[in-house]
Design a protein around this motif. Structure first.
Motif, PDB file in Angstrom:
ATOM      1  N   ASP A  42     -84.274 -43.279  35.054  1.00  0.00           N
ATOM      2  CA  ASP A  42     -84.075 -42.593  33.768  1.00  0.00           C
ATOM      3  C   ASP A  42     -84.482 -41.132  33.900  1.00  0.00           C
ATOM      4  O   ASP A  42     -85.376 -40.802  34.700  1.00  0.00           O
ATOM      5  CB  ASP A  42     -84.941 -43.279  32.685  1.00  0.00           C
ATOM      6  CG  ASP A  42     -84.412 -43.049  31.287  1.00  0.00           C
ATOM      7  OD1 ASP A  42     -83.994 -44.034  30.645  1.00  0.00           O
ATOM      8  OD2 ASP A  42     -84.418 -41.884  30.820  1.00  0.00           O
ATOM      9  N   ASN A  95     -75.625 -47.238  32.480  1.00  0.00           N
ATOM     10  CA  ASN A  95     -75.986 -47.332  31.063  1.00  0.00           C
ATOM     11  C   ASN A  95     -76.504 -46.010  30.491  1.00  0.00           C
ATOM     12  O   ASN A  95     -76.439 -45.784  29.295  1.00  0.00           O
ATOM     13  CB  ASN A  95     -77.047 -48.441  30.932  1.00  0.00           C
ATOM     14  CG  ASN A  95     -77.787 -48.392  29.615  1.00  0.00           C
ATOM     15  OD1 ASN A  95     -77.288 -48.882  28.602  1.00  0.00           O
ATOM     16  ND2 ASN A  95     -78.973 -47.792  29.593  1.00  0.00           N
ATOM     17  N   TYR A 163     -69.032 -37.587  22.176  1.00  0.00           N
ATOM     18  CA  TYR A 163     -69.552 -38.874  22.650  1.00  0.00           C
ATOM     19  C   TYR A 163     -68.446 -39.944  22.666  1.00  0.00           C
ATOM     20  O   TYR A 163     -68.259 -40.656  23.655  1.00  0.00           O
ATOM     21  CB  TYR A 163     -70.733 -39.304  21.770  1.00  0.00           C
ATOM     22  CG  TYR A 163     -71.210 -40.701  22.055  1.00  0.00           C
ATOM     23  CD1 TYR A 163     -71.927 -40.984  23.215  1.00  0.00           C
ATOM     24  CD2 TYR A 163     -70.933 -41.750  21.170  1.00  0.00           C
ATOM     25  CE1 TYR A 163     -72.340 -42.278  23.488  1.00  0.00           C
ATOM     26  CE2 TYR A 163     -71.349 -43.032  21.439  1.00  0.00           C
ATOM     27  CZ  TYR A 163     -72.056 -43.291  22.601  1.00  0.00           C
ATOM     28  OH  TYR A 163     -72.459 -44.578  22.872  1.00  0.00           O
ATOM     29  N   THR A 196     -75.690 -50.657  17.790  1.00  0.00           N
ATOM     30  CA  THR A 196     -76.776 -51.557  18.174  1.00  0.00           C
ATOM     31  C   THR A 196     -78.121 -50.954  17.806  1.00  0.00           C
ATOM     32  O   THR A 196     -78.383 -49.781  18.115  1.00  0.00           O
ATOM     33  CB  THR A 196     -76.730 -51.806  19.706  1.00  0.00           C
ATOM     34  OG1 THR A 196     -75.445 -52.302  20.049  1.00  0.00           O
ATOM     35  CG2 THR A 196     -77.803 -52.789  20.144  1.00  0.00           C
ATOM     36  N   SER A 198     -80.972 -50.352  18.955  1.00  0.00           N
ATOM     37  CA  SER A 198     -81.921 -50.129  20.048  1.00  0.00           C
ATOM     38  C   SER A 198     -83.080 -49.311  19.480  1.00  0.00           C
ATOM     39  O   SER A 198     -82.930 -48.674  18.436  1.00  0.00           O
ATOM     40  CB  SER A 198     -81.248 -49.366  21.192  1.00  0.00           C
ATOM     41  OG  SER A 198     -80.796 -48.103  20.756  1.00  0.00           O
ATOM     42  N   THR A 200     -84.237 -46.508  20.392  1.00  0.00           N
ATOM     43  CA  THR A 200     -83.867 -45.091  20.303  1.00  0.00           C
ATOM     44  C   THR A 200     -82.842 -44.848  19.188  1.00  0.00           C
ATOM     45  O   THR A 200     -82.923 -43.856  18.464  1.00  0.00           O
ATOM     46  CB  THR A 200     -83.270 -44.630  21.652  1.00  0.00           C
ATOM     47  OG1 THR A 200     -82.392 -45.649  22.127  1.00  0.00           O
ATOM     48  CG2 THR A 200     -84.337 -44.355  22.664  1.00  0.00           C
TER      49      THR A 200
HETATM   50  N1  LIG Z   1     -77.113 -48.147  20.551  1.00  0.00           N
HETATM   51  C1  LIG Z   1     -75.841 -48.163  20.193  1.00  0.00           C
HETATM   52  O1  LIG Z   1     -75.489 -48.276  19.019  1.00  0.00           O
HETATM   53  C2  LIG Z   1     -74.754 -48.081  21.231  1.00  0.00           C
HETATM   54  C3  LIG Z   1     -73.438 -48.368  20.855  1.00  0.00           C
HETATM   55  C4  LIG Z   1     -72.431 -48.270  21.803  1.00  0.00           C
HETATM   56  C5  LIG Z   1     -72.734 -47.887  23.088  1.00  0.00           C
HETATM   57  N2  LIG Z   1     -74.031 -47.618  23.422  1.00  0.00           N
HETATM   58  C6  LIG Z   1     -74.298 -47.218  24.795  1.00  0.00           C
HETATM   59  O2  LIG Z   1     -75.243 -48.108  25.360  1.00  0.00           O
HETATM   60  C7  LIG Z   1     -76.081 -47.388  26.274  1.00  0.00           C
HETATM   61  C8  LIG Z   1     -77.532 -47.520  25.865  1.00  0.00           C
HETATM   62  O3  LIG Z   1     -77.685 -47.159  24.509  1.00  0.00           O
HETATM   63  P1  LIG Z   1     -79.083 -46.763  23.869  1.00  0.00           P
HETATM   64  O4  LIG Z   1     -79.005 -47.052  22.426  1.00  0.00           O
HETATM   65  O5  LIG Z   1     -80.191 -47.342  24.654  1.00  0.00           O
HETATM   66  O6  LIG Z   1     -78.916 -45.181  24.135  1.00  0.00           O
HETATM   67  P2  LIG Z   1     -79.954 -44.015  24.259  1.00  0.00           P
HETATM   68  O7  LIG Z   1     -79.228 -42.750  24.038  1.00  0.00           O
HETATM   69  O8  LIG Z   1     -81.066 -44.263  23.390  1.00  0.00           O
HETATM   70  O9  LIG Z   1     -80.488 -44.202  25.730  1.00  0.00           O
HETATM   71  C9  LIG Z   1     -79.861 -43.761  26.841  1.00  0.00           C
HETATM   72  C10 LIG Z   1     -80.885 -43.691  27.974  1.00  0.00           C
HETATM   73  O10 LIG Z   1     -80.321 -42.811  28.933  1.00  0.00           O
HETATM   74  C11 LIG Z   1     -81.318 -41.908  29.345  1.00  0.00           C
HETATM   75  N3  LIG Z   1     -80.661 -40.670  29.796  1.00  0.00           N
HETATM   76  C12 LIG Z   1     -80.106 -39.689  29.021  1.00  0.00           C
HETATM   77  N4  LIG Z   1     -79.615 -38.724  29.803  1.00  0.00           N
HETATM   78  C13 LIG Z   1     -79.836 -39.091  31.083  1.00  0.00           C
HETATM   79  C14 LIG Z   1     -79.566 -38.486  32.340  1.00  0.00           C
HETATM   80  N5  LIG Z   1     -78.945 -37.298  32.436  1.00  0.00           N
HETATM   81  N6  LIG Z   1     -79.940 -39.139  33.470  1.00  0.00           N
HETATM   82  C15 LIG Z   1     -80.583 -40.330  33.390  1.00  0.00           C
HETATM   83  N7  LIG Z   1     -80.889 -40.940  32.229  1.00  0.00           N
HETATM   84  C16 LIG Z   1     -80.514 -40.308  31.088  1.00  0.00           C
HETATM   85  C17 LIG Z   1     -82.200 -41.715  28.139  1.00  0.00           C
HETATM   86  O11 LIG Z   1     -83.480 -41.186  28.502  1.00  0.00           O
HETATM   87  C18 LIG Z   1     -82.248 -43.116  27.580  1.00  0.00           C
HETATM   88  O12 LIG Z   1     -83.290 -43.874  28.191  1.00  0.00           O
HETATM   89  C19 LIG Z   1     -75.581 -45.952  26.260  1.00  0.00           C
HETATM   90  O13 LIG Z   1     -74.610 -45.779  27.274  1.00  0.00           O
HETATM   91  C20 LIG Z   1     -74.904 -45.844  24.917  1.00  0.00           C
HETATM   92  O14 LIG Z   1     -73.947 -44.824  24.898  1.00  0.00           O
HETATM   93  C21 LIG Z   1     -75.029 -47.704  22.537  1.00  0.00           C
END
Ligand SMILES: NC(=O)c1ccc[n+]([C@@H]2O[C@H](COP(=O)([O-])OP(=O)(O)OC[C@H]3O[C@@H](n4cnc5c(N)ncnc54)[C@H](O)[C@@H]3O)[C@@H](O)[C@H]2O)c1
Length: 257
Positions: A42, A95, A163, A196, A198, A200
């Motif tokens: 991360d 992810n 996004y 979702t 999560s 964050t």
């Molecule tokens: N939560 C939702 O509603 C949702 C819906 C659809 C898709 N997603 C996808 O699921 C995945 C996880 O979602 P989430 O809610 O945990 O998202 P999030 O944005 O909270 O977390 C993403 C993670 O990626 C890390 N990150 C960001 N930039 C980075 C980089 N340059 N290098 C390495 N790590 C990096 C962040 O520190 C974080 O831990 C993501 O790909 C997101 O786009 C989430």
């Protein structure tokens, strides 16, 4: 206890990018529970290390790494550190993404540099991680790549236009890469989560938005990270070996395709 090897990922090495927080942290924990050797990588290195330390304290094989996936050398250092520690890269879960940190706003208000950074992380980062993991997967003669897209591709959700666009790109990337690496025993698939809750996402989103966007699901409740684990694990396991270039939409039956 008997087990079916189709679903067995014990002893496999998995890299979870964005594994320090949010849904990625849950993937890291659940893969560890399934007996996999887990690398949580991360940009928040402290969070990744904390996840790995907790898993190690519980007796799992885990490594926490800091990485900016948008940086080629950093992506290569991540895969090299994985090989140094575990000797293989069986599964790569792409992810990490810029998502919860992005304001929801009209497309007219998105700063150009924010647009570019989203593409850099969400698309170039996924590309660089696949390229960095590929030599090991090719040498092994097998590999499982799971890219995380979004239900936004199916719903055309507005207000984070960069996004949504990047997550659509992940689907095209998944399809074309599947054709480039199939000959080496590597599958490439995508999972598209619905909105979702999560940790964050919850911090950056009002409860009303979560409830409103979640409405219309066949299964009428808020989606949680745990809802995604089965689909991701299936695509990481031998059970999906003849499936590649596909996208599994996991959203409780809101959009259907
Ligand atoms: N939560 C939702 O509603 C949702 C819906 C659809 C898709 N997603 C996808 O699921 C995945 C996880 O979602 P989430 O809610 O945990 O998202 P999030 O944005 O909270 O977390 C993403 C993670 O990626 C890390 N990150 C960001 N930039 C980075 C980089 N340059 N290098 C390495 N790590 C990096 C962040 O520190 C974080 O831990 C993501 O790909 C997101 O786009 C989430």
């Amino acid at each position: 206890m008997s087990s079916n090897p189709r679903f067995d990922i014990a002893g496999r090495t998995v890299i979870v990018t964005g594994g320090g927080k949010g849904i990625g942290k849950v993937y890291a924990e659940e893969f560890a529970k399934a007996g996999a050797q887990v690398v949580a990588a991360d940009i928040d290195a402290a969070a990744a290390k904390a996840v790995a330390d907790r898993l190690a304290a519980d007796g799992h094989a885990a490594l926490g790494l800091g990485v900016d996936i948008a940086n080629e050398q950093a992506a290569q250092a991540m895969t090299q550190a994985t090989l140094d520690r575990f000797g293989a890269i069986d599964i790569l879960i792409n992810n990490a993404s810029l998502m919860s940190v992005l304001p929801r706003r009209s497309w007219l208000e998105i700063p150009i540099d924010e647009w570019d950074r989203v593409m850099e992380v969400n698309l170039r980062g996924t590309f660089l991680c696949c390229r960095a993991a590929f030599p090991a997967m090719k040498a092994q003669g097998h590999g499982k790549i799971v890219n995380i897209s979004s239900s936004r591709f199916f719903e055309g959700t507005p207000n984070r236009l960069h996004y949504t666009t990047s997550k659509a790109g992940v689907i095209g990337f998944t399809r074309a890469l599947a054709r480039e690496v199939g000959a080496f025993g590597i599958t490439v698939n995508a999972v598209a989560p619905g909105l979702t809750a999560s940790d964050t996402q919850v911090q950056s989103t009002s409860g009303n938005y979560l409830a409103a966007r979640g409405s219309g699901r066949a299964i009428d409740r808020v989606q949680v990270p745990d809802d995604l684990v089965g689909a991701v694990m299936f695509l990481a396991s031998p059970a999906s070996d003849f499936m590649t270039g596909q996208t599994l939409l996991v959203d409780g039956g809101k959009a259907m395709h």
